[in-house]
Design a protein around this motif. Structure first.
Motif, PDB file in Angstrom:
ATOM      1  N   PRO A  86     -15.276  10.705  -7.146  1.00 36.79           N
ATOM      2  CA  PRO A  86     -14.859   9.357  -6.756  1.00 36.79           C
ATOM      3  C   PRO A  86     -13.337   9.213  -6.799  1.00 36.79           C
ATOM      4  O   PRO A  86     -12.693   9.624  -7.770  1.00 36.79           O
ATOM      5  N   VAL A  87     -12.787   8.640  -5.740  1.00 37.74           N
ATOM      6  CA  VAL A  87     -11.340   8.423  -5.641  1.00 37.74           C
ATOM      7  C   VAL A  87     -11.069   7.064  -5.007  1.00 37.74           C
ATOM      8  O   VAL A  87     -11.935   6.489  -4.357  1.00 37.74           O
ATOM      9  N   VAL A  88      -9.851   6.591  -5.192  1.00 34.81           N
ATOM     10  CA  VAL A  88      -9.351   5.406  -4.504  1.00 34.81           C
ATOM     11  C   VAL A  88      -8.019   5.813  -3.888  1.00 34.81           C
ATOM     12  O   VAL A  88      -7.134   6.306  -4.592  1.00 34.81           O
ATOM     13  N   VAL A  89      -7.898   5.628  -2.571  1.00 36.41           N
ATOM     14  CA  VAL A  89      -6.674   6.003  -1.854  1.00 36.41           C
ATOM     15  C   VAL A  89      -6.292   4.895  -0.889  1.00 36.41           C
ATOM     16  O   VAL A  89      -7.129   4.080  -0.511  1.00 36.41           O
ATOM     17  N   THR A  90      -5.026   4.869  -0.509  1.00 34.65           N
ATOM     18  CA  THR A  90      -4.611   4.007   0.587  1.00 34.65           C
ATOM     19  C   THR A  90      -4.335   4.904   1.776  1.00 34.65           C
ATOM     20  O   THR A  90      -3.961   6.067   1.620  1.00 34.65           O
ATOM     21  N   GLY A  91      -4.552   4.361   2.956  1.00 33.98           N
ATOM     22  CA  GLY A  91      -4.335   5.181   4.132  1.00 33.98           C
ATOM     23  C   GLY A  91      -4.508   4.407   5.415  1.00 33.98           C
ATOM     24  O   GLY A  91      -4.736   3.193   5.414  1.00 33.98           O
ATOM     25  N   THR A  92      -4.395   5.143   6.515  1.00 35.04           N
ATOM     26  CA  THR A  92      -4.581   4.565   7.833  1.00 35.04           C
ATOM     27  C   THR A  92      -5.727   5.289   8.516  1.00 35.04           C
ATOM     28  O   THR A  92      -5.932   6.486   8.325  1.00 35.04           O
ATOM     29  N   LEU A  93      -6.462   4.561   9.302  1.00 34.99           N
ATOM     30  CA  LEU A  93      -7.634   5.085   9.989  1.00 34.99           C
ATOM     31  C   LEU A  93      -7.353   5.131  11.485  1.00 34.99           C
ATOM     32  O   LEU A  93      -6.810   4.188  12.050  1.00 34.99           O
ATOM     33  N   ALA A  94      -7.699   6.248  12.116  1.00 32.71           N
ATOM     34  CA  ALA A  94      -7.494   6.395  13.557  1.00 32.71           C
ATOM     35  C   ALA A  94      -8.667   7.161  14.152  1.00 32.71           C
ATOM     36  O   ALA A  94      -9.351   7.906  13.450  1.00 32.71           O
ATOM     37  N   ASN A  95      -8.910   6.968  15.445  1.00 29.69           N
ATOM     38  CA  ASN A  95      -9.940   7.737  16.132  1.00 29.69           C
ATOM     39  C   ASN A  95      -9.462   9.174  16.281  1.00 29.69           C
ATOM     40  O   ASN A  95      -8.262   9.425  16.423  1.00 29.69           O
ATOM     41  N   LYS A  96     -10.416  10.104  16.290  1.00 29.52           N
ATOM     42  CA  LYS A  96     -10.041  11.512  16.443  1.00 29.52           C
ATOM     43  C   LYS A  96      -9.490  11.727  17.849  1.00 29.52           C
ATOM     44  O   LYS A  96      -9.850  11.017  18.793  1.00 29.52           O
ATOM     45  N   PRO A  97      -8.611  12.708  17.998  1.00 28.56           N
ATOM     46  CA  PRO A  97      -8.067  13.002  19.327  1.00 28.56           C
ATOM     47  C   PRO A  97      -9.182  13.469  20.276  1.00 28.56           C
ATOM     48  O   PRO A  97     -10.121  14.145  19.857  1.00 28.56           O
TER      49      PRO A  97
END
Length: 137
Positions: A86-97
């Protein structure tokens, strides 16, 4: 008569109050001051891929410096290669190329917020029948 007016005003006041509660998804919380989001889930990294699995999502994780940093933090917690932590992260989500294989959505980790001190419990436990038979003898 005064009681009736007071009750009517009280009822109207209570009825007109807007309920400001908002339902928050435990796995995904958008931060107020940026386009980043906080993701809470179970992380696994193998030679082929990195994945973050939450209660209602599964995202591929971009393999970059931050992902390797997370993998290094998770490694001492894992008991075997396929443990999820289990982890908590911040990030950005994008569609795969287009034209690439893998998960439909890719999470790029920006910051590591928290790493659990214990691995997640396995959803499926596979038992070895031979080992079980030896234990019963």
């Amino acid at each position: 008569m005064k009681k009736l007016v007071f009750i009517a005003i009280a009822v109207l006041t209570i009825a007109s109050c807007k309920n400001n509660e908002t339902k928050v998804n435990e796995d995904l919380v958008t931060t107020a001051n940026s386009n980043l989001a906080v993701y809470k889930g179970e992380f696994i990294y193998t030679a082929d891929a990195a994945v973050l699995k939450g209660k209602d999502f599964i995202y591929g994780v971009a393999i970059d410096e931050k992902m390797h940093e997370l993998a290094d933090k998770v490694a001492p917690v894992k008991k075997d290669d396929y443990d999820m932590v289990p982890v908590v992260v911040t990030g950005t989500l994008a569609n795969k190329p287009e034209g690439t294989e893998g998960w439909d959505e890719i999470l790029t980790i920006i910051d590591i917020v928290q790493v659990s001190k214990t691995p997640a419990k396995a959803d499926v436990k596979i038992e070895d029948k031979k080992a079980k038979a030896k234990q019963t003898k």
